[in-house]
Design an enzyme around this catalytic site. Structure first.
Site, PDB file in Angstrom:
ATOM      1  N   HIS A 149       0.839  -1.194   0.000  1.00 35.68           N
ATOM      2  CA  HIS A 149       0.000   0.000   0.000  1.00 35.68           C
ATOM      3  C   HIS A 149       0.878   1.249   0.000  1.00 35.68           C
ATOM      4  O   HIS A 149       2.093   1.168   0.151  1.00 35.68           O
ATOM      5  CB  HIS A 149      -0.933   0.018   1.217  1.00 35.68           C
ATOM      6  CG  HIS A 149      -2.085  -0.921   1.110  1.00 35.68           C
ATOM      7  ND1 HIS A 149      -1.999  -2.252   1.484  1.00 35.68           N
ATOM      8  CD2 HIS A 149      -3.353  -0.744   0.662  1.00 35.68           C
ATOM      9  CE1 HIS A 149      -3.165  -2.843   1.268  1.00 35.68           C
ATOM     10  NE2 HIS A 149      -3.992  -1.949   0.768  1.00 35.68           N
ATOM     11  N   HIS A 150       0.220   2.396  -0.110  1.00 37.40           N
ATOM     12  CA  HIS A 150       0.911   3.689  -0.107  1.00 37.40           C
ATOM     13  C   HIS A 150       1.552   3.963   1.255  1.00 37.40           C
ATOM     14  O   HIS A 150       1.224   3.346   2.264  1.00 37.40           O
ATOM     15  CB  HIS A 150      -0.078   4.806  -0.455  1.00 37.40           C
ATOM     16  CG  HIS A 150      -1.300   4.801   0.427  1.00 37.40           C
ATOM     17  ND1 HIS A 150      -1.350   5.441   1.644  1.00 37.40           N
ATOM     18  CD2 HIS A 150      -2.500   4.196   0.255  1.00 37.40           C
ATOM     19  CE1 HIS A 150      -2.535   5.263   2.193  1.00 37.40           C
ATOM     20  NE2 HIS A 150      -3.248   4.501   1.381  1.00 37.40           N
ATOM     21  N   LYS A 153      -0.451   4.638   4.692  1.00 37.47           N
ATOM     22  CA  LYS A 153      -1.257   3.615   5.371  1.00 37.47           C
ATOM     23  C   LYS A 153      -0.514   3.108   6.601  1.00 37.47           C
ATOM     24  O   LYS A 153       0.622   2.655   6.498  1.00 37.47           O
ATOM     25  CB  LYS A 153      -1.573   2.457   4.430  1.00 37.47           C
ATOM     26  CG  LYS A 153      -2.542   1.428   5.036  1.00 37.47           C
ATOM     27  CD  LYS A 153      -2.993   0.427   4.000  1.00 37.47           C
ATOM     28  CE  LYS A 153      -3.937  -0.620   4.588  1.00 37.47           C
ATOM     29  NZ  LYS A 153      -5.173  -0.036   5.120  1.00 37.47           N
TER      30      LYS A 153
END
Length: 246
Positions: A149-150, A153
């Protein structure tokens, strides 16, 4: 032949998911947002034809068929209670809910049809089923779940990874987890089964966050007319009977 649009209440309308839901619902003539609910009092009462309400005014919202909730745990109880009171369907992607709130979902499922999910992507719903089937068929194989994820997160493993892990466990596997945080990755989940001399990889990649809003709108469209119960997104894809509420 004209059909009456599905009446929706969007709870958490000022958030990223709420805004996506409002935008996508506006383009769908089969859907009508009759109330958008935010934590704070709205600057405008009606925005592009949609009435806006503060959370404190939730009880005064007009009649609706399904509420879609992407808010915070502190806002979860009132909207669930309102759905039970009015006999409306409930779709929620609110994360971080307590054990008491999970029990409230179980109780509510005895009276209304509802869906709570960590991920509303239809592709992930199919992946969930494939993982369970693969785990059941590949007894003794290693199972690893890698999620990316980015960088913003915070939670790890992701809620989706844990949901996929639960599907693997249901099939008899014992999953291990790894988490990566890099750039602006929307979300990638790899479930890998490894045996002697061979490996199976099941992967889902999200490239646009609208998929989650589309999935929630799909779930909402499938609830009216269904018996009370706690449905998974994958149940709505194949029309299966939901598991018992208790």
């Amino acid at each position: 032949m004209t059909t009456t649009p599905l009446r929706l209440l969007i709870h958490g309308a000022s958030g990223r998911m709420g805004q996506a839901l409002l935008r996508l619902a506006a383009d769908n003539p089969a859907l009508q947002v009759v109330a958008a609910v935010n934590r704070r009092s709205p600057a405008q009462r009606v925005v592009e034809g949609v009435p806006h309400f503060a959370s404190s005014e939730l009880a005064g919202a007009p009649q609706f068929d399904v509420a879609i909730d992407f808010s915070l745990p502190e806002g979860f109880d009132p909207v669930l209670a309102l759905c039970v009171e009015r006999g409306a369907g409930f779709v929620s992607g609110t994360t971080g809910i307590s054990e008491a709130q999970r029990q409230a979902l179980i109780q509510a499922a005895g009276r209304i049809p509802l869906v709570w999910a960590s991920n509303f992507s239809l592709g992930v719903a199919v992946l969930d089923e494939l993982v369970e089937r693969a785990a059941a068929a590949l007894a003794g194989w290693d199972c690893d779940i890698v999620e990316s994820h980015h960088t913003q997160k915070k939670d790890a493993p992701s809620g989706t990874a844990l949901t996929l892990g639960a599907a693997a466990e249901k099939g008899g596997a014992q999953p291990q987890y790894a988490s990566l945080r890099a750039g602006d990755i929307v979300g990638e989940h790899l479930v890998q089964f490894t045996g002697l001399g061979e490996r199976i990889e099941l992967t889902h990649r999200a490239t646009n966050r609208d998929i989650f809003a589309r999935g929630a709108l799909f779930a909402a469209s499938q609830l009216p007319g269904r018996a009370p119960g706690s449905y998974r997104v994958r149940d709505l894809l194949d029309g299966a009977t939901p598991p018992p509420a208790v």
